[in-house]
Design a protein around this motif. Sequence first.
Motif, short mmCIF file in Angstrom:
data_model
loop_
_atom_site.label_atom_id
_atom_site.label_comp_id
_atom_site.label_asym_id
_atom_site.label_seq_id
_atom_site.Cartn_x
_atom_site.Cartn_y
_atom_site.Cartn_z
N THR A 63 7.96 -1.13 -5.46
CA THR A 63 9.50 -0.22 -5.41
C THR A 63 10.03 -0.97 -4.17
O THR A 63 11.27 -0.77 -3.96
N TRP A 64 9.32 -1.29 -3.03
CA TRP A 64 10.00 -1.73 -1.90
C TRP A 64 11.05 -2.91 -2.26
O TRP A 64 11.44 -3.27 -1.39
N LEU A 65 10.37 -3.75 -3.25
CA LEU A 65 11.36 -4.90 -3.63
C LEU A 65 12.65 -4.54 -4.08
O LEU A 65 13.74 -5.36 -3.89
N VAL A 75 15.97 -4.85 1.76
CA VAL A 75 15.10 -5.93 1.20
C VAL A 75 16.01 -6.75 0.53
O VAL A 75 15.89 -8.15 0.48
N LEU A 76 16.89 -6.17 -0.44
CA LEU A 76 17.94 -7.03 -1.42
C LEU A 76 18.73 -8.15 -0.61
O LEU A 76 19.08 -9.11 -0.64
N VAL A 77 19.34 -7.52 0.55
CA VAL A 77 20.39 -8.24 1.37
C VAL A 77 19.59 -9.24 2.14
O VAL A 77 20.14 -10.42 2.08
N ILE A 78 18.65 -8.99 2.69
CA ILE A 78 17.93 -9.98 3.43
C ILE A 78 17.35 -11.24 2.49
O ILE A 78 17.43 -12.34 2.84
N GLN A 82 0.79 -1.14 -0.26
CA GLN A 82 -0.02 -0.07 -0.07
C GLN A 82 0.85 1.35 0.16
O GLN A 82 0.54 2.26 -0.64
N ARG A 83 1.95 1.46 0.67
CA ARG A 83 2.62 2.52 0.94
C ARG A 83 3.80 2.77 -0.45
O ARG A 83 4.23 3.58 -0.78
#
Length: 497
Positions: A458-460, A465-468, A453-454
């Motif tokens: 793009t949060w990907l 996020v990429l490191v985890i 929602q926020r």
Amino acid sequence: MLEALSQSFVTIFTFSHIVWLVTGVLAGLSIGVLPGLGGIVGMSILLPVIYGMEPDIAFALLVGMVAVIPTSDTFPSVLMGIPGSAASQATIMDGYPMAKRGEATRALSAAFTASLMGGLVGAVTLSLVIPIAKPLILAFGSPELFMLTVLGLSMVGILAGKRPIRGLLAACLGLVIGAIGAAPAAAEYRFTFGTEYMMDGIPLVVVGLGLFAFPEIIDLLIKGKAISEKTTIGRGWVKGVKDALAHKLLVLRCSFIGVIIGFLPGLGGSVVDWIAYGHVVQITKDKPQFGKGDIRGVIAPESANNAKEGGGLIPTLLFGIPGSGSMAVFLGGMLILGIQPGPSMVTEHLDLVYTSVWSLALANIVGAALCVILARPIAQLTKVRYAYIAPFMILIITLACYQATQTWGDLIALLVMGILGWIMKQFGWPRPAALIGYVLAANLETYLFISAQRFGWTWLWRPGVLVIGAIIVISLILGLRKTAAIDKAAQKSEAKQ
């Protein structure tokens, strides 16, 4: 931070806090000495009790129990040769042979001393990590928390049990159970089958006790014999303490192993004792007697076992990701108290975090002292046939579950979950994986909904996020390779036969 430290230090020495802490320690001691139960069952029994309590008092009760069970579960492991919990299996390897040759007191004394030292190392580590981790924690948003939740699920699935795929599927089963009832991010009900009881989902206490308590009780009843043949524990309290102090570097190393294992979501008590035991076996070169009564085989797993609780509180409090099954129930207790674990803990409830740290240290001291004082009476109880103890345990478990919603649905759900837990145990499916999957189900969906929602998609591409995500992929690859190696070894064994 200094204000939170001083406030927590004052809180733990208030009369009410000490009373509830000792109450939790006594409750944990009672659960720990009964074979096969452990922290998940004990914490689940306490959940109905903490409704309406002040957070600091409830934390005292919960931390008191979670701190002492890794100490008190040494009794059945040493005296009976039966694991007091999943995290005390390795202690049997050398503790029970020592008891059979008349050195039970020495084994218990060394175990309690190592447990105390390990618990204190875990508490100190937790207190040091909090200020260091604070900037990192505050940088985490819903996308990073979602990925951490996925990481927890992937690790518990891959690393739990001898068959990683089974662990992963068990975690998915927990997600399905956690999805029952109202959706956290949408106005709809799922898997309720038109039943009003299912609309609120299955309570955590029912899932925890059903998966873990009943299967152990059933298995021990099937054996149908006295818990132990001997009721005397002999002498050697001082010698056991000297043994632990003489191997203080081993205790320190295994304590740090316990903290690290406790910090990793999904590992916890299921493997920490064996990793510590394997460590001491690998580094020892002087004619060891492991498996025949080597005191180092008792000291290593017990110190790691207690230290893991401090490590387990780190992801539970600061990220909302339980490091073990008992921490999953602890997380559920926080939600009952209206406290949302995660980054907000270091801004809104920092005093509670430090209260938990100091309570953990104090509970370890009280628990070790009580175990020493009550060792001889507890040894006498091991002569009682398990068939006489089981009805009392079933009564407590049933009453604890009924308090969840006070409807017959709780008892029916307990029976269903108990059957499921027994089946999983018989076929070697890791039950802690299912419990952690159940606890993380709501967080997983909520964080994903907020992220979408926020930020849209793009949060990907956020760095965290990429490191985890990379860590998740690596853990999955390693887990699949482990599965392939196990299958290959099994095929070779069959071919030889």
